[in-house]
Design a protein around this motif. Sequence first.
Motif, PDB file in Angstrom:
ATOM      1  N   PHE A  59      -3.602  -0.106  -6.677  1.00 48.70           N
ATOM      2  CA  PHE A  59      -4.406   1.033  -6.491  1.00 48.70           C
ATOM      3  C   PHE A  59      -5.364   1.002  -5.433  1.00 48.70           C
ATOM      4  CE2 PHE A  59      -3.194   1.186 -10.946  1.00 48.70           C
ATOM      5  CZ  PHE A  59      -3.196   2.414 -11.215  1.00 48.70           C
ATOM      6  N   SER A  60      -5.339  -0.202  -4.738  1.00 51.20           N
ATOM      7  CA  SER A  60      -6.185  -0.199  -3.333  1.00 51.20           C
ATOM      8  C   SER A  60      -5.868   0.814  -2.458  1.00 51.20           C
ATOM      9  CB  SER A  60      -5.960  -1.730  -2.845  1.00 51.20           C
ATOM     10  OG  SER A  60      -6.347  -1.882  -1.537  1.00 51.20           O
ATOM     11  N   GLN A  61      -6.743   1.119  -1.676  1.00 53.24           N
ATOM     12  CA  GLN A  61      -6.623   2.179  -0.559  1.00 53.24           C
ATOM     13  C   GLN A  61      -5.604   1.715   0.402  1.00 53.24           C
ATOM     14  OE1 GLN A  61     -10.935   3.118   0.526  1.00 53.24           O
ATOM     15  NE2 GLN A  61     -10.526   5.198  -0.538  1.00 53.24           N
ATOM     16  N   LEU A  62      -5.370   0.315   0.398  1.00 51.02           N
ATOM     17  CA  LEU A  62      -4.645   0.137   1.515  1.00 51.02           C
ATOM     18  C   LEU A  62      -3.201   0.571   1.236  1.00 51.02           C
ATOM     19  CD1 LEU A  62      -5.631  -3.751   2.065  1.00 51.02           C
ATOM     20  CD2 LEU A  62      -5.963  -1.722   3.390  1.00 51.02           C
ATOM     21  N   HIS A  63      -3.065   0.733  -0.189  1.00 54.40           N
ATOM     22  CA  HIS A  63      -1.408   1.305  -0.537  1.00 54.40           C
ATOM     23  C   HIS A  63      -1.365   2.849  -0.135  1.00 54.40           C
ATOM     24  CE1 HIS A  63      -0.442  -2.274  -2.728  1.00 54.40           C
ATOM     25  NE2 HIS A  63      -1.776  -2.297  -3.321  1.00 54.40           N
ATOM     26  N   ARG A  64      -2.473   3.408   0.133  1.00 53.14           N
ATOM     27  CA  ARG A  64      -2.290   4.922   0.544  1.00 53.14           C
ATOM     28  C   ARG A  64      -2.498   5.167   2.175  1.00 53.14           C
ATOM     29  NH1 ARG A  64      -4.884   4.460  -4.185  1.00 53.14           N
ATOM     30  NH2 ARG A  64      -7.051   5.048  -3.321  1.00 53.14           N
ATOM     31  N   MET A  65      -2.348   3.917   2.904  1.00 50.03           N
ATOM     32  CA  MET A  65      -2.496   4.036   4.332  1.00 50.03           C
ATOM     33  C   MET A  65      -1.569   5.103   5.008  1.00 50.03           C
ATOM     34  SD  MET A  65      -4.986   2.455   5.716  1.00 50.03           S
ATOM     35  CE  MET A  65      -4.404   2.408   7.227  1.00 50.03           C
ATOM     36  N   SER A  66      -0.398   5.327   4.360  1.00 55.33           N
ATOM     37  CA  SER A  66       0.599   6.170   5.214  1.00 55.33           C
ATOM     38  C   SER A  66      -0.096   7.583   4.930  1.00 55.33           C
ATOM     39  CB  SER A  66       1.820   6.065   4.415  1.00 55.33           C
ATOM     40  OG  SER A  66       1.848   6.609   3.119  1.00 55.33           O
ATOM     41  N   LEU A  67      -0.655   7.942   3.946  1.00 54.68           N
ATOM     42  CA  LEU A  67      -1.257   9.287   3.343  1.00 54.68           C
ATOM     43  C   LEU A  67      -2.361   9.409   4.569  1.00 54.68           C
ATOM     44  CD1 LEU A  67      -1.441   9.546  -0.343  1.00 54.68           C
ATOM     45  CD2 LEU A  67       0.420  10.319   1.251  1.00 54.68           C
ATOM     46  N   TYR A  68      -3.296   8.482   4.755  1.00 54.02           N
ATOM     47  CA  TYR A  68      -4.210   8.752   5.736  1.00 54.02           C
ATOM     48  C   TYR A  68      -3.743   8.917   7.251  1.00 54.02           C
ATOM     49  CZ  TYR A  68      -6.431   6.117   1.850  1.00 54.02           C
ATOM     50  OH  TYR A  68      -6.736   5.738   0.453  1.00 54.02           O
ATOM     51  N   ASN A  69      -2.820   7.966   7.530  1.00 49.82           N
ATOM     52  CA  ASN A  69      -2.290   7.999   8.892  1.00 49.82           C
ATOM     53  C   ASN A  69      -1.708   9.434   9.105  1.00 49.82           C
ATOM     54  OD1 ASN A  69      -3.359   5.524   9.675  1.00 49.82           O
ATOM     55  ND2 ASN A  69      -1.435   4.424   8.836  1.00 49.82           N
TER      56      ASN A  69
END
Length: 296
Positions: free
Chosen positions: A88-98
């Motif tokens: 669940f860390s935000q690091l797992h959603r970096m592709s969405l942010y990028n």
Amino acid sequence: MTNDLIYFNKTRLAPTPSGFLHVGNILSFAITAALAHKHGVKVLLRIDDMDRIRATPEYLADVFDTLRFLEIPWDEGPANADEFEGTFSQLHRMSLYNAALEELREKGAVFACTCSRKQLLETGSCTCINKNIPLDTPEASWRLRTDSNLINVKTYTGEIIKEEMPADMQNFVVRKKDGLPAYQLTSLIDDLFYGVDLIVRGQDLWHSTLAQLALAKLLGKEAFGETVFYHHPLLLEPSGQKLSKSAGSTSVRFMRMEGKSKRDVFKDISGFAGLDNIAEDWQQLGSELLLKQGVY
């Protein structure tokens, strides 16, 4: 009073593990849980850990320890720190942010800023908007090109408030100098990703709400414009000043070390909030706060 015919799907608790949870966090969590209970919606535990310098394992563990000590429930999200880090860390959603940052780049909606903190303090605002600094410049942040259009905020009481972007949010940062996405962008993308449509925040985050709604519109995320917001009053010192969360004595961890029980913590928060009836648990605290604010 709110329109009881409004339906929600999900709300969230969104602590940041950059310090120990304090009484202000608990007040917000109690209101969130009370509204979720009233409307029969799920509560997501969504921890913002993108600040990799200040987010520590000790603070992360405190989130789960404090929520369990105070018996504040959540329905979705990590059960413990290990599950958070693994899934669940935000690091797992970096592709969405990028992907969102790349879309803003393609639309010409951002500009590079190389202002130092000292420059920003001295001038009061960024001066880079017309300098055409390349976006791939090392140590440059990305700022959003904001406008003067009115922003519509759907409130829990049923009112739609229309405001311009406040001065302190003009051309706000969406990507930091270290290359990581900034809070306004990650918070928006996370709430969209998890399907959150009821957001409870303190009144001090009103400007963040305006910024995120403006950002959502630029990204074509129209669903976020339908999100309902409730901004609750903050806890105050006897002097009337905002209760300082930097004071260690306001952290639940400190209160526990002093030997205080769950009831003691809720009693203290009731006092800070000026409640006539002393709450003994999150249900009572949330209900009493909402009754006092005239929305329950």
